[in-house]
Scaffold this motif. Structure first.
Motif, PDB file in Angstrom:
ATOM      1  N   GLY A  80       0.812  -1.210   0.000  1.00 11.10           N
ATOM      2  CA  GLY A  80       0.000   0.000   0.000  1.00 11.10           C
ATOM      3  C   GLY A  80       0.848   1.263   0.000  1.00 11.10           C
ATOM      4  N   VAL A  81       1.915   1.265   0.802  1.00  8.29           N
ATOM      5  CA  VAL A  81       2.808   2.426   0.865  1.00  8.29           C
ATOM      6  C   VAL A  81       3.506   2.637  -0.480  1.00  8.29           C
ATOM      7  CG1 VAL A  81       4.905   3.347   1.949  1.00  8.29           C
ATOM      8  CG2 VAL A  81       3.145   2.272   3.344  1.00  8.29           C
ATOM      9  N   LEU A  82       3.965   1.549  -1.099  1.00  4.40           N
ATOM     10  CA  LEU A  82       4.627   1.648  -2.394  1.00  4.40           C
ATOM     11  C   LEU A  82       3.676   2.173  -3.474  1.00  4.40           C
ATOM     12  CD1 LEU A  82       6.681  -1.678  -2.388  1.00  4.40           C
ATOM     13  CD2 LEU A  82       7.600   0.643  -2.210  1.00  4.40           C
ATOM     14  N   VAL A  83       2.430   1.763  -3.399  1.00  5.84           N
ATOM     15  CA  VAL A  83       1.427   2.224  -4.356  1.00  5.84           C
ATOM     16  C   VAL A  83       1.249   3.743  -4.240  1.00  5.84           C
ATOM     17  CG1 VAL A  83      -1.051   2.196  -4.837  1.00  5.84           C
ATOM     18  CG2 VAL A  83       0.182   0.053  -4.623  1.00  5.84           C
ATOM     19  N   VAL A  84       1.188   4.237  -3.011  1.00  9.30           N
ATOM     20  CA  VAL A  84       1.039   5.685  -2.790  1.00  9.30           C
ATOM     21  C   VAL A  84       2.246   6.436  -3.349  1.00  9.30           C
ATOM     22  CG1 VAL A  84       0.917   7.494  -1.024  1.00  9.30           C
ATOM     23  CG2 VAL A  84      -0.479   5.422  -0.803  1.00  9.30           C
ATOM     24  N   LEU A  85       3.438   5.905  -3.126  1.00 11.18           N
ATOM     25  CA  LEU A  85       4.649   6.548  -3.656  1.00 11.18           C
ATOM     26  C   LEU A  85       4.639   6.571  -5.192  1.00 11.18           C
ATOM     27  CD1 LEU A  85       7.426   5.122  -1.291  1.00 11.18           C
ATOM     28  CD2 LEU A  85       6.529   7.455  -1.352  1.00 11.18           C
ATOM     29  N   ALA A  86       4.176   5.479  -5.804  1.00  9.12           N
ATOM     30  CA  ALA A  86       4.091   5.433  -7.264  1.00  9.12           C
ATOM     31  C   ALA A  86       3.134   6.500  -7.780  1.00  9.12           C
ATOM     32  CB  ALA A  86       3.624   4.047  -7.712  1.00  9.12           C
ATOM     33  N   ALA A  87       2.016   6.691  -7.080  1.00  6.78           N
ATOM     34  CA  ALA A  87       1.054   7.715  -7.495  1.00  6.78           C
ATOM     35  C   ALA A  87       1.680   9.104  -7.464  1.00  6.78           C
ATOM     36  CB  ALA A  87      -0.176   7.667  -6.587  1.00  6.78           C
ATOM     37  N   LEU A  88       2.459   9.384  -6.443  1.00  6.54           N
ATOM     38  CA  LEU A  88       3.106  10.694  -6.338  1.00  6.54           C
ATOM     39  C   LEU A  88       4.140  10.893  -7.453  1.00  6.54           C
ATOM     40  CD1 LEU A  88       3.568  10.874  -2.457  1.00  6.54           C
ATOM     41  CD2 LEU A  88       1.812  11.981  -3.855  1.00  6.54           C
ATOM     42  N   LEU A  89       4.876   9.832  -7.786  1.00  9.29           N
ATOM     43  CA  LEU A  89       5.854   9.926  -8.873  1.00  9.29           C
ATOM     44  C   LEU A  89       5.175  10.183 -10.223  1.00  9.29           C
ATOM     45  CD1 LEU A  89       8.334   7.034  -7.958  1.00  9.29           C
ATOM     46  CD2 LEU A  89       8.849   9.485  -8.019  1.00  9.29           C
ATOM     47  N   ILE A  90       4.047   9.525 -10.434  1.00  6.02           N
ATOM     48  CA  ILE A  90       3.305   9.719 -11.685  1.00  6.02           C
ATOM     49  C   ILE A  90       2.835  11.170 -11.799  1.00  6.02           C
ATOM     50  CG2 ILE A  90       1.177   9.110 -12.907  1.00  6.02           C
ATOM     51  CD1 ILE A  90       1.520   6.272 -11.666  1.00  6.02           C
ATOM     52  N   ALA A  91       2.271  11.698 -10.713  1.00  7.52           N
ATOM     53  CA  ALA A  91       1.802  13.083 -10.723  1.00  7.52           C
ATOM     54  C   ALA A  91       2.953  14.048 -11.022  1.00  7.52           C
ATOM     55  CB  ALA A  91       1.147  13.423  -9.390  1.00  7.52           C
ATOM     56  N   LYS A  92       4.130  13.763 -10.456  1.00  7.28           N
ATOM     57  CA  LYS A  92       5.307  14.620 -10.685  1.00  7.28           C
ATOM     58  C   LYS A  92       5.690  14.650 -12.163  1.00  7.28           C
ATOM     59  CE  LYS A  92      10.178  15.006  -9.302  1.00  7.28           C
ATOM     60  NZ  LYS A  92      10.778  14.711 -10.610  1.00  7.28           N
ATOM     61  N   GLU A  93       5.572  13.509 -12.851  1.00  9.35           N
ATOM     62  CA  GLU A  93       5.920  13.449 -14.271  1.00  9.35           C
ATOM     63  C   GLU A  93       4.834  14.063 -15.155  1.00  9.35           C
ATOM     64  OE1 GLU A  93       8.688  12.345 -15.753  1.00  9.35           O
ATOM     65  OE2 GLU A  93       9.636  11.940 -13.818  1.00  9.35           O
ATOM     66  N   ALA A  94       3.577  13.945 -14.743  1.00  9.48           N
ATOM     67  CA  ALA A  94       2.468  14.348 -15.607  1.00  9.48           C
ATOM     68  C   ALA A  94       2.196  15.849 -15.588  1.00  9.48           C
ATOM     69  CB  ALA A  94       1.207  13.592 -15.203  1.00  9.48           C
ATOM     70  N   LEU A  95       2.348  16.491 -14.443  1.00 12.95           N
ATOM     71  CA  LEU A  95       1.968  17.904 -14.328  1.00 12.95           C
ATOM     72  C   LEU A  95       2.694  18.821 -15.329  1.00 12.95           C
ATOM     73  CD1 LEU A  95       1.508  18.242 -10.463  1.00 12.95           C
ATOM     74  CD2 LEU A  95      -0.245  18.501 -12.233  1.00 12.95           C
ATOM     75  N   PRO A  96       4.040  18.707 -15.492  1.00 13.26           N
ATOM     76  CA  PRO A  96       4.704  19.574 -16.476  1.00 13.26           C
ATOM     77  C   PRO A  96       4.191  19.371 -17.899  1.00 13.26           C
ATOM     78  CG  PRO A  96       6.313  18.572 -15.000  1.00 13.26           C
ATOM     79  CD  PRO A  96       5.010  17.883 -14.763  1.00 13.26           C
ATOM     80  N   LYS A  97       3.880  18.100 -18.269  1.00 14.20           N
ATOM     81  CA  LYS A  97       3.410  17.828 -19.630  1.00 14.20           C
ATOM     82  C   LYS A  97       1.962  18.269 -19.839  1.00 14.20           C
ATOM     83  CE  LYS A  97       6.611  14.319 -21.180  1.00 14.20           C
ATOM     84  NZ  LYS A  97       6.768  13.177 -22.080  1.00 14.20           N
ATOM     85  N   LEU A  98       1.231  18.417 -18.737  1.00 12.50           N
ATOM     86  CA  LEU A  98      -0.125  18.931 -18.858  1.00 12.50           C
ATOM     87  C   LEU A  98      -0.100  20.396 -19.303  1.00 12.50           C
ATOM     88  CD1 LEU A  98      -3.159  18.394 -18.465  1.00 12.50           C
ATOM     89  CD2 LEU A  98      -2.890  19.118 -16.076  1.00 12.50           C
ATOM     90  N   LEU A  99       0.927  21.131 -18.836  1.00 15.18           N
ATOM     91  CA  LEU A  99       1.068  22.540 -19.208  1.00 15.18           C
ATOM     92  C   LEU A  99       1.626  22.694 -20.618  1.00 15.18           C
ATOM     93  CD1 LEU A  99       2.531  23.858 -15.817  1.00 15.18           C
ATOM     94  CD2 LEU A  99       0.160  23.989 -16.621  1.00 15.18           C
TER      95      LEU A  99
END
Length: 288
Positions: A80-99
């Motif tokens: 569960g903890v690893l899943v949460v960390l993966a979600a945060l990493l994905i958000a970090k990669e996606a936000l710049p490309k959204l802009l």
């Protein structure tokens, strides 16, 4: 055996991770990158599940008289903890490309490779959930549902990237990645919640407790006076039940013992993996 299913999970997780990484390298899609990052969690979770299942199968000893079955919950919490960390990493990669959305290349081969990975994951999820239920293994079941969530996520990603390809609306790529991150985050919290409940000796669901009470009443009809202080808890594949049994004052110790043996046998037959402890009390202890 549960350990064999865990080894299979690890092997498939490594294969799927390789395929999804290849799909990302072919396309540069941040949504496919998010899919690959989730698969790194699958590999770590499969390793943790395998280690936990092996440890949980150790027999009771002097320092662990109730066995080691709770070890599986630690694996599920870690997942569960690893899943949460993966979600945060994905958000970090996606936000710049959204802009700054950018067109993707090599989508045909990339999507085909990702589709193959999702097919392998789908078969694995079905197998893990079936074996987890069969062996009453929290680690295997959690791993199976995690992989199933990965399959559903991948299906959504593939559909969204296909639409972006057809429409030219490339912002769909990072948007999908953020949706994947949100879904993964929710799944991680659910896994942690379920596992912490097991570590805290959470009781069985009301419907299962009611089933236990029915078996007790059927066996004891006319032979005992009362059952009270019924308590349950689950530790991995094992479920523990204890209660107080009030018998007539004229009943001998031998009769009470035989009655308890019969009751334990019926309960263990109806609920495999159940460990029953019965405290016999005389008629004077009957609750008013």
């Amino acid at each position: 055996m549960a350990a064999q299913a865990a080894r299979l999970s690890l092997g498939v997780a490594l294969l799927v991770l390789g395929l999804k990484t290849l799909a990302y390298l072919l396309t540069g899609s941040v949504a496919l990158l998010s899919d690959a990052l989730e698969s790194t969690v699958n590999v770590a979770a499969a390793l943790a599940a395998l280690a936990a299942i092996r440890y949980a199968q150790k027999p009771p000893d002097d320092t662990h008289p109730f066995g080691h079955s709770k070890a599986e919950y630690f694996s599920a919490v870690l997942e569960g903890v690893l899943v949460v960390l993966a979600a945060l990493l994905i958000a970090k990669e996606a936000l710049p490309k959204l802009l700054r959305p950018t067109p993707l290349e090599g989508l045909g081969p990339g999507l085909l490779v990702s589709l193959l990975a999702s097919g392998a994951n789908g078969l694995l999820a079905y197998h893990l959930i079936r074996e987890g239920r069969r062996h009453r293994s929290p680690a295997l079941t959690a791993d199976g549902y995690h992989v199933l969530s990965d399959v559903l996520t991948s299906a959504g990603v593939l559909l969204g990237i296909g639409l972006a390809w057809l429409t030219g609306f490339w912002a769909l790529d990072p948007l999908l990645a953020l949706l994947v991150a949100g879904n993964i985050l929710l799944m991680g919290f659910r896994l942690v919640r379920h596992s912490v409940g097991g570590l805290m000796d959470e009781g069985l669901p009301p419907e299962e407790v009611e089933g236990i009470r029915r078996v007790i009443q059927e066996r004891l009809s006319g032979r005992a006076l009362e059952v009270h202080d019924l308590k349950t808890r689950r530790a991995g594949p094992r479920t523990f039940l204890e209660f107080h049994l009030v018998v007539p004052g004229r009943m001998s110790v031998e009769e009470a013992h035989r009655l308890c043996d019969e009751l334990e046998g019926d309960l263990e037959k109806a609920f495999p993996g159940l460990v029953v402890t019965i405290h016999v009390e005389p008629e004077s202890e009957r609750q008013r």
